[in-house]
Design a protein around this motif. Structure first.
Motif, mmCIF file in Angstrom:
data_model
loop_
_atom_site.group_PDB
_atom_site.id
_atom_site.type_symbol
_atom_site.label_atom_id
_atom_site.label_comp_id
_atom_site.label_asym_id
_atom_site.label_seq_id
_atom_site.Cartn_x
_atom_site.Cartn_y
_atom_site.Cartn_z
ATOM 1 N N ALA A 92 104.027 -70.656 130.037
ATOM 2 C CA ALA A 92 104.106 -70.029 128.717
ATOM 3 C C ALA A 92 102.717 -69.772 128.151
ATOM 4 C CB ALA A 92 104.907 -70.909 127.761
ATOM 5 N N TYR A 93 101.813 -70.724 128.348
ATOM 6 C CA TYR A 93 100.456 -70.538 127.835
ATOM 7 C C TYR A 93 99.781 -69.344 128.512
ATOM 8 C CZ TYR A 93 95.807 -71.465 126.105
ATOM 9 O OH TYR A 93 94.593 -71.326 125.480
ATOM 10 N N ALA A 94 99.875 -69.298 129.829
ATOM 11 C CA ALA A 94 99.233 -68.210 130.573
ATOM 12 C C ALA A 94 99.877 -66.862 130.272
ATOM 13 C CB ALA A 94 99.291 -68.506 132.072
ATOM 14 N N GLU A 95 101.195 -66.845 130.142
ATOM 15 C CA GLU A 95 101.903 -65.587 129.884
ATOM 16 C C GLU A 95 101.593 -65.019 128.507
ATOM 17 O OE1 GLU A 95 105.963 -65.961 132.605
ATOM 18 O OE2 GLU A 95 105.993 -66.607 130.503
ATOM 19 N N THR A 96 101.380 -65.886 127.528
ATOM 20 C CA THR A 96 101.168 -65.427 126.152
ATOM 21 C C THR A 96 99.700 -65.304 125.777
ATOM 22 O OG1 THR A 96 101.236 -67.708 125.282
ATOM 23 C CG2 THR A 96 103.332 -66.498 125.402
ATOM 24 N N ALA A 97 98.792 -65.745 126.635
ATOM 25 C CA ALA A 97 97.375 -65.837 126.275
ATOM 26 C C ALA A 97 96.809 -64.513 125.772
ATOM 27 C CB ALA A 97 96.565 -66.344 127.465
ATOM 28 N N GLU A 98 97.030 -63.449 126.503
ATOM 29 C CA GLU A 98 96.452 -62.168 126.111
ATOM 30 C C GLU A 98 97.055 -61.649 124.811
ATOM 31 O OE1 GLU A 98 94.855 -58.143 128.323
ATOM 32 O OE2 GLU A 98 96.522 -59.258 129.215
ATOM 33 N N ASP A 99 98.363 -61.786 124.656
ATOM 34 C CA ASP A 99 99.012 -61.333 123.430
ATOM 35 C C ASP A 99 98.587 -62.173 122.228
ATOM 36 O OD1 ASP A 99 100.384 -59.285 124.655
ATOM 37 O OD2 ASP A 99 102.181 -60.490 125.032
ATOM 38 N N ARG A 100 98.162 -63.387 122.457
ATOM 39 C CA ARG A 100 97.695 -64.251 121.372
ATOM 40 C C ARG A 100 96.234 -63.984 121.030
ATOM 41 N NH1 ARG A 100 97.264 -69.131 122.875
ATOM 42 N NH2 ARG A 100 97.367 -70.025 120.778
ATOM 43 N N GLY A 101 95.586 -63.060 121.750
ATOM 44 C CA GLY A 101 94.228 -62.658 121.414
ATOM 45 C C GLY A 101 93.132 -63.285 122.240
ATOM 46 N N LEU A 102 93.476 -64.149 123.186
ATOM 47 C CA LEU A 102 92.447 -64.767 124.021
ATOM 48 C C LEU A 102 91.790 -63.719 124.911
ATOM 49 C CD1 LEU A 102 94.232 -68.046 125.180
ATOM 50 C CD2 LEU A 102 92.666 -67.752 123.263
ATOM 51 N N GLU A 103 90.492 -63.874 125.123
ATOM 52 C CA GLU A 103 89.757 -62.962 126.003
ATOM 53 C C GLU A 103 89.360 -63.623 127.316
ATOM 54 O OE1 GLU A 103 86.885 -60.272 124.300
ATOM 55 O OE2 GLU A 103 87.463 -60.893 122.290
ATOM 56 N N VAL A 104 89.395 -64.945 127.364
ATOM 57 C CA VAL A 104 89.059 -65.675 128.591
ATOM 58 C C VAL A 104 89.620 -67.085 128.464
ATOM 59 C CG1 VAL A 104 86.797 -66.293 127.643
ATOM 60 C CG2 VAL A 104 87.167 -66.428 130.115
ATOM 61 N N ILE A 105 89.990 -67.664 129.610
ATOM 62 C CA ILE A 105 90.519 -69.030 129.647
ATOM 63 C C ILE A 105 89.618 -69.892 130.516
ATOM 64 C CG2 ILE A 105 92.451 -70.500 130.377
ATOM 65 C CD1 ILE A 105 94.309 -68.125 129.891
ATOM 66 N N ILE A 106 89.356 -71.111 130.072
ATOM 67 C CA ILE A 106 88.705 -72.132 130.883
ATOM 68 C C ILE A 106 89.776 -73.159 131.228
ATOM 69 C CG2 ILE A 106 86.968 -73.958 130.951
ATOM 70 C CD1 ILE A 106 85.356 -72.336 128.906
ATOM 71 N N ALA A 107 89.987 -73.401 132.521
ATOM 72 C CA ALA A 107 91.039 -74.317 132.953
ATOM 73 C C ALA A 107 90.456 -75.392 133.851
ATOM 74 C CB ALA A 107 92.142 -73.557 133.687
ATOM 75 N N GLY A 108 90.696 -76.651 133.495
ATOM 76 C CA GLY A 108 90.153 -77.753 134.281
ATOM 77 C C GLY A 108 91.235 -78.691 134.764
ATOM 78 N N ALA A 109 91.034 -79.230 135.959
ATOM 79 C CA ALA A 109 91.991 -80.179 136.511
ATOM 80 C C ALA A 109 91.287 -81.077 137.516
ATOM 81 C CB ALA A 109 93.156 -79.456 137.173
ATOM 82 N N GLY A 110 91.839 -82.287 137.684
ATOM 83 C CA GLY A 110 91.270 -83.244 138.633
ATOM 84 C C GLY A 110 92.246 -83.588 139.738
ATOM 85 N N GLY A 111 91.818 -84.468 140.626
ATOM 86 C CA GLY A 111 92.642 -84.862 141.755
ATOM 87 C C GLY A 111 92.543 -83.879 142.905
ATOM 88 N N LYS A 112 93.201 -84.208 144.005
ATOM 89 C CA LYS A 112 93.161 -83.333 145.176
ATOM 90 C C LYS A 112 94.076 -82.119 145.019
ATOM 91 C CE LYS A 112 91.819 -86.770 148.635
ATOM 92 N NZ LYS A 112 92.188 -87.449 149.905
ATOM 93 N N SER A 113 95.070 -82.238 144.137
ATOM 94 C CA SER A 113 95.974 -81.106 143.881
ATOM 95 C C SER A 113 95.691 -80.570 142.481
ATOM 96 C CB SER A 113 97.435 -81.549 143.993
ATOM 97 O OG SER A 113 97.725 -81.999 145.305
ATOM 98 N N ALA A 114 94.501 -80.021 142.319
ATOM 99 C CA ALA A 114 94.070 -79.504 141.016
ATOM 100 C C ALA A 114 94.527 -78.060 140.880
ATOM 101 C CB ALA A 114 92.561 -79.626 140.886
ATOM 102 N N ASP A 115 95.811 -77.871 140.636
ATOM 103 C CA ASP A 115 96.418 -76.541 140.699
ATOM 104 C C ASP A 115 96.389 -75.768 139.386
ATOM 105 O OD1 ASP A 115 97.127 -76.824 143.402
ATOM 106 O OD2 ASP A 115 98.914 -77.965 142.851
ATOM 107 N N LEU A 116 96.063 -76.434 138.272
ATOM 108 C CA LEU A 116 96.143 -75.763 136.978
ATOM 109 C C LEU A 116 95.273 -74.509 136.891
ATOM 110 C CD1 LEU A 116 97.151 -75.636 134.049
ATOM 111 C CD2 LEU A 116 95.230 -77.127 133.434
ATOM 112 N N PRO A 117 93.994 -74.554 137.279
ATOM 113 C CA PRO A 117 93.197 -73.327 137.183
ATOM 114 C C PRO A 117 93.771 -72.183 138.017
ATOM 115 C CG PRO A 117 91.771 -75.235 137.464
ATOM 116 C CD PRO A 117 93.171 -75.698 137.707
ATOM 117 N N ASN A 118 94.200 -72.494 139.232
ATOM 118 C CA ASN A 118 94.716 -71.469 140.127
ATOM 119 C C ASN A 118 95.987 -70.828 139.589
ATOM 120 O OD1 ASN A 118 93.682 -74.017 141.340
ATOM 121 N ND2 ASN A 118 93.357 -72.722 143.117
ATOM 122 N N MET A 119 96.923 -71.668 139.175
ATOM 123 C CA MET A 119 98.196 -71.153 138.689
ATOM 124 C C MET A 119 98.008 -70.397 137.381
ATOM 125 S SD MET A 119 100.288 -71.785 141.006
ATOM 126 C CE MET A 119 101.704 -71.184 140.092
#
Length: 210
Positions: A92-119
């Motif tokens: 939901a965050y990624a889908e609505t980001a542009e409509d909410r006015g965001l121009e860029v996202i910084i996404a951070g994650a830890g661990g070996k399965s740090a999938d948040l930035p990619n997804m």
């Protein structure tokens, strides 16, 4: 689905429908997989983080109320959107980001399965996403995007650089952000010059005892 997650998803979707002016919406979204990532993503712990870059160096403000923005022209917001525990919120965050006015996202994650930035990058496309591996073991996961699915990434733990990169993207359209970046770089340059002069003029022993 928990009530808090449902409420956040509903909030994001309501905000996306408001069509507010760009100057009233967050310019940068910062998301992380867990609040345990907060120190690295925002204050940096032993090294400075994204919060320090945005607030101390570039004059941004954190926007905590979408409908009541701070006085600062350029702002960022922060959320926890776990790719594994709350994939619906991440989506939901990624889908609505542009409509909410965001121009860029910084996404951070830890661990070996740090999938948040990619997804997040895949869902928010073509909105640019900058990935921050929170730990060294997260680097391969964050940067391992296939051809055609772009993600810009910084080195492990360097959310400060991610903030500067986000500002560079904004600077292509906003002269005030460009000027702030140039001023910051000039301060760094002058700092090196000052250290070099003192080291040479005082000598190594005296300089080291300062």
């Amino acid at each position: 689905m928990s009530d808090s997650v449902s409420d956040l998803i509903d909030r994001l979707r309501r905000e996306a429908e408001q069509d507010r002016p760009d100057e009233e919406t967050p310019d940068v979204g910062i998301v992380m997989g867990s609040d345990s990532d907060l120190e690295t993503m925002m204050t940096g712990g032993r090294r400075r983080g994204a919060y320090d870059a945005f607030v101390d160096e570039l004059g941004f403000a954190e926007q905590t109320d979408y409908e009541n923005p701070p006085e600062a022209r350029f702002t960022f917001e922060t959320y926890v959107t776990s790719a594994h525990r709350t994939p619906d919120l991440m989506t939901a965050y990624a889908e609505t980001a542009e409509d909410r006015g965001l121009e860029v996202i910084i996404a951070g994650a830890g661990g070996k399965s740090a999938d948040l930035p990619n997804m997040t990058a895949s869902i928010a496309y073509p909105l640019p996403v900058i990935g921050v591996p929170v730990q060294e073991k997260s680097v391969d996961s964050v940067i391992g995007m296939p051809t055609g699915a772009p993600l810009v990434a910084v080195d492990a733990g360097k959310s400060f650089n991610a903030a500067l990169s986000a500002a560079q993207i904004l600077a292509r359209q906003h002269e005030a952000v460009r000027e702030a970046l140039v001023d910051y770089h000039e301060d760094l340059r002058e700092g090196v010059g000052d250290v070099s002069r003192r080291l040479h003029d005082r000598g190594t022993a005296a300089f080291s005892s300062e």
